[in-house]
Write a protein that holds these residues in place. Structure first.
Motif, PDB file in Angstrom:
ATOM      1  N   TRP A  94      37.662  30.822 -34.647  1.00 22.64           N
ATOM      2  CA  TRP A  94      37.552  32.064 -33.867  1.00 22.64           C
ATOM      3  C   TRP A  94      36.110  32.578 -33.839  1.00 22.64           C
ATOM      4  O   TRP A  94      35.664  33.153 -32.845  1.00 22.64           O
ATOM      5  N   ILE A  95      35.373  32.346 -34.921  1.00 27.33           N
ATOM      6  CA  ILE A  95      33.984  32.793 -35.004  1.00 27.33           C
ATOM      7  C   ILE A  95      33.029  31.796 -34.345  1.00 27.33           C
ATOM      8  O   ILE A  95      32.097  32.183 -33.613  1.00 27.33           O
ATOM      9  N   ASN A  96      33.253  30.497 -34.559  1.00 31.99           N
ATOM     10  CA  ASN A  96      32.301  29.478 -34.103  1.00 31.99           C
ATOM     11  C   ASN A  96      32.533  28.985 -32.680  1.00 31.99           C
ATOM     12  O   ASN A  96      31.573  28.696 -31.953  1.00 31.99           O
ATOM     13  N   ASN A  97      33.784  28.876 -32.253  1.00 31.52           N
ATOM     14  CA  ASN A  97      34.078  28.264 -30.956  1.00 31.52           C
ATOM     15  C   ASN A  97      33.485  28.984 -29.747  1.00 31.52           C
ATOM     16  O   ASN A  97      33.118  28.334 -28.761  1.00 31.52           O
ATOM     17  N   PRO A  98      33.388  30.327 -29.750  1.00 27.02           N
ATOM     18  CA  PRO A  98      32.834  30.985 -28.564  1.00 27.02           C
ATOM     19  C   PRO A  98      31.422  30.532 -28.204  1.00 27.02           C
ATOM     20  O   PRO A  98      30.995  30.684 -27.048  1.00 27.02           O
ATOM     21  N   TRP A  99      30.695  29.950 -29.150  1.00 26.79           N
ATOM     22  CA  TRP A  99      29.307  29.541 -28.903  1.00 26.79           C
ATOM     23  C   TRP A  99      29.203  28.112 -28.388  1.00 26.79           C
ATOM     24  O   TRP A  99      28.089  27.625 -28.156  1.00 26.79           O
ATOM     25  N   HIS A 100      30.351  27.454 -28.181  1.00 24.06           N
ATOM     26  CA  HIS A 100      30.308  26.042 -27.772  1.00 24.06           C
ATOM     27  C   HIS A 100      31.272  25.759 -26.616  1.00 24.06           C
ATOM     28  O   HIS A 100      32.159  24.910 -26.725  1.00 24.06           O
ATOM     29  N   ASP A 102      32.887  24.195 -23.268  1.00 28.38           N
ATOM     30  CA  ASP A 102      32.839  22.809 -22.806  1.00 28.38           C
ATOM     31  C   ASP A 102      33.885  22.632 -21.712  1.00 28.38           C
ATOM     32  O   ASP A 102      34.711  23.524 -21.466  1.00 28.38           O
ATOM     33  N   TYR A 103      33.881  21.473 -21.073  1.00 28.76           N
ATOM     34  CA  TYR A 103      34.921  21.143 -20.102  1.00 28.76           C
ATOM     35  C   TYR A 103      36.144  20.635 -20.852  1.00 28.76           C
ATOM     36  O   TYR A 103      36.036  19.724 -21.688  1.00 28.76           O
ATOM     37  N   ASP A 104      37.308  21.221 -20.582  1.00 28.02           N
ATOM     38  CA  ASP A 104      38.502  20.788 -21.303  1.00 28.02           C
ATOM     39  C   ASP A 104      39.039  19.490 -20.721  1.00 28.02           C
ATOM     40  O   ASP A 104      38.628  19.041 -19.649  1.00 28.02           O
ATOM     41  N   LYS A 105      39.976  18.910 -21.429  1.00 26.00           N
ATOM     42  CA  LYS A 105      40.553  17.614 -21.031  1.00 26.00           C
ATOM     43  C   LYS A 105      41.962  17.779 -20.454  1.00 26.00           C
ATOM     44  O   LYS A 105      42.708  16.796 -20.358  1.00 26.00           O
ATOM     45  N   THR A 150      37.566  35.311 -26.813  1.00 27.15           N
ATOM     46  CA  THR A 150      37.954  36.077 -28.011  1.00 27.15           C
ATOM     47  C   THR A 150      39.396  35.845 -28.454  1.00 27.15           C
ATOM     48  O   THR A 150      39.806  36.399 -29.470  1.00 27.15           O
ATOM     49  N   ILE A 151      40.159  35.060 -27.722  1.00 26.53           N
ATOM     50  CA  ILE A 151      41.555  34.814 -28.112  1.00 26.53           C
ATOM     51  C   ILE A 151      41.816  33.322 -28.284  1.00 26.53           C
ATOM     52  O   ILE A 151      42.158  32.863 -29.376  1.00 26.53           O
ATOM     53  N   GLU A 152      41.653  32.561 -27.217  1.00 28.32           N
ATOM     54  CA  GLU A 152      41.953  31.134 -27.266  1.00 28.32           C
ATOM     55  C   GLU A 152      41.022  30.372 -28.211  1.00 28.32           C
ATOM     56  O   GLU A 152      41.328  29.252 -28.621  1.00 28.32           O
ATOM     57  N   THR A 153      39.916  31.007 -28.563  1.00 31.06           N
ATOM     58  CA  THR A 153      38.967  30.348 -29.473  1.00 31.06           C
ATOM     59  C   THR A 153      39.527  30.166 -30.879  1.00 31.06           C
ATOM     60  O   THR A 153      38.918  29.491 -31.701  1.00 31.06           O
ATOM     61  N   VAL A 154      40.668  30.758 -31.158  1.00 29.14           N
ATOM     62  CA  VAL A 154      41.329  30.519 -32.454  1.00 29.14           C
ATOM     63  C   VAL A 154      41.633  29.039 -32.614  1.00 29.14           C
ATOM     64  O   VAL A 154      41.600  28.496 -33.729  1.00 29.14           O
ATOM     65  N   PRO A 158      35.923  27.610 -25.502  1.00 30.07           N
ATOM     66  CA  PRO A 158      36.135  28.088 -24.129  1.00 30.07           C
ATOM     67  C   PRO A 158      35.968  26.953 -23.125  1.00 30.07           C
ATOM     68  O   PRO A 158      35.154  26.050 -23.321  1.00 30.07           O
ATOM     69  N   SER A 159      36.737  27.020 -22.064  1.00 26.93           N
ATOM     70  CA  SER A 159      36.717  25.978 -21.039  1.00 26.93           C
ATOM     71  C   SER A 159      35.964  26.447 -19.802  1.00 26.93           C
ATOM     72  O   SER A 159      36.244  27.512 -19.260  1.00 26.93           O
ATOM     73  N   PHE A 160      35.007  25.616 -19.348  1.00 23.96           N
ATOM     74  CA  PHE A 160      34.273  25.959 -18.130  1.00 23.96           C
ATOM     75  C   PHE A 160      35.207  26.042 -16.926  1.00 23.96           C
ATOM     76  O   PHE A 160      35.071  26.926 -16.076  1.00 23.96           O
ATOM     77  N   GLN A 161      36.180  25.115 -16.834  1.00 16.08           N
ATOM     78  CA  GLN A 161      37.099  25.148 -15.696  1.00 16.08           C
ATOM     79  C   GLN A 161      37.898  26.444 -15.662  1.00 16.08           C
ATOM     80  O   GLN A 161      38.057  27.072 -14.612  1.00 16.08           O
ATOM     81  N   ASP A 162      38.373  26.842 -16.846  1.00 19.15           N
ATOM     82  CA  ASP A 162      39.220  28.035 -16.909  1.00 19.15           C
ATOM     83  C   ASP A 162      38.459  29.297 -16.526  1.00 19.15           C
ATOM     84  O   ASP A 162      39.043  30.249 -16.014  1.00 19.15           O
TER      85      ASP A 162
END
Length: 231
Positions: A94-100, A102-105, A150-154, A158-162
Motif C-alpha cells: 500500500w505504501i510502495n506500489n503507488p510509486w511504480h 505499470d501496464y497491467d496484464k 490509494t486502494i488497489e495498491t494494497v 496502479p495500471s496505466f490502462q485503468d
C-alpha cells in the motif's frame, strides 16, 4: 461457502452505502436543487426526463460526495477482493506500489467491460448529486485515480490502462445508461421502471436529485411539481 460470504458482504456493504447516501442526501436537499424536468418528447408520445444541474452547493458538499464514493470503493474492494488481499496484500504494498505504475496484464475484454462499468457508476453517482456532464466527468477521474493509487495498491501497482479506461469509457457508458434510464422511467410501467433502475441504480435513492419531482404536462403548461418534507 466462500461465494455465500462474498454475497453477504456485498449486500451488507451496499445496504450501508445506500443508507449513508440517503441520509446525507436528506440533510443536503434544498428547494433550489431540482435536477429533473419532464416535458413532452418531440413526438408527443411520451414524457421525456432530463437532468438539470445544480447551481448552488453547500460548503464542502462536493468533498463529502467524493468521500461517500471513496468509502464505497473501499467497501466493494474489501468485499470482492478479500481472498486476494489475504494472499497478496500488505501494508508495504500500500505504501510502495503507488510509486511504480505499470501496464497491467489483464485481458482486453476484462479491461474494457469491468472498468467501463465501474466508471459509469462513478459518473452516475456524481450526476445523481446534481453535477453537469463535464463536472461529473472530472470527479469520475478523481475517483478513478483515488482507487488506483490509494486502494488497489494494497495488492498491485496502479495500471496505466485503468487510469484512462475507467473514467473515459465509464463516462461514455454512463451518459448512454442515464439516457436509457430516463427513457424507461418515463414509460411509467413497472417493467420499464425496473429497467430504469437497472441502468441507473442511483435513481433508487428517494432523495437523490432524480427524485421528488412529479411531472405536470398539459396543452397550456409544462413544468414540475416539487415537494419537500421536513422532519
Amino acid at each position: 461457502m466462500s461465494t455465500i460470504r462474498k454475497v453477504f458482504r456485498f449486500i451488507l456493504c451496499a445496504t450501508v452505502f445506500f443508507s449513508a447516501v440517503n441520509s446525507y442526501a436528506q440533510e443536503s436537499t434544498t428547494g433550489s436543487e431540482v435536477s429533473v424536468l419532464t416535458e413532452k418528447s418531440p413526438s408527443g408520445l411520451f414524457e421525456e426526463y432530463k437532468h438539470i444541474p445544480k447551481t448552488d452547493y453547500a460548503e464542502n458538499e462536493k468533498i463529502k460526495n467524493f468521500g461517500i464514493m471513496y468509502g464505497l470503493q473501499w467497501g466493494v474492494y474489501l468485499v470482492t477482493q478479500w481472498e486476494t488481499i489475504e494472499d497478496n496484500g500488505s501494508f508495504k504494498n500500500w505504501i510502495n506500489n503507488p510509486w511504480h505504475p505499470d501496464y497491467d496484464k489483464d485481458t482486453y475484454d476484462y479491461n474494457i467491460f469491468k472498468h467501463a462499468y465501474s466508471g459509469q457508476l462513478y459518473y452516475q453517482f456524481y450526476r445523481s448529486r446534481g453535477y453537469d456532464e463535464v463536472t461529473a466527468f472530472y470527479w469520475t477521474i478523481a475517483s478513478s485515480m483515488a482507487f488506483e493509487f490509494t486502494i488497489e495498491t494494497v495488492t498491485e501497482v496502479p495500471s496505466f490502462q485503468d487510469m484512462y479506461l475507467t473514467p473515459v469509457l465509464g463516462t461514455v457508458v454512463g451518459v448512454g445508461f442515464e439516457k436509457l434510464s430516463f427513457y424507461y422511467h418515463s414509460k411509467k410501467t413497472t417493467p420499464y421502471r425496473l429497467l430504469g433502475y437497472i441502468f441507473n441504480p442511483f435513481t433508487l435513492l428517494p432523495s437523490s436529485h432524480y427524485g421528488y419531482v412529479a411531472p405536470i404536462v398539459s396543452e397550456n403548461f409544462k413544468g414540475v411539481n416539487v415537494s419537500w418534507s421536513f422532519e
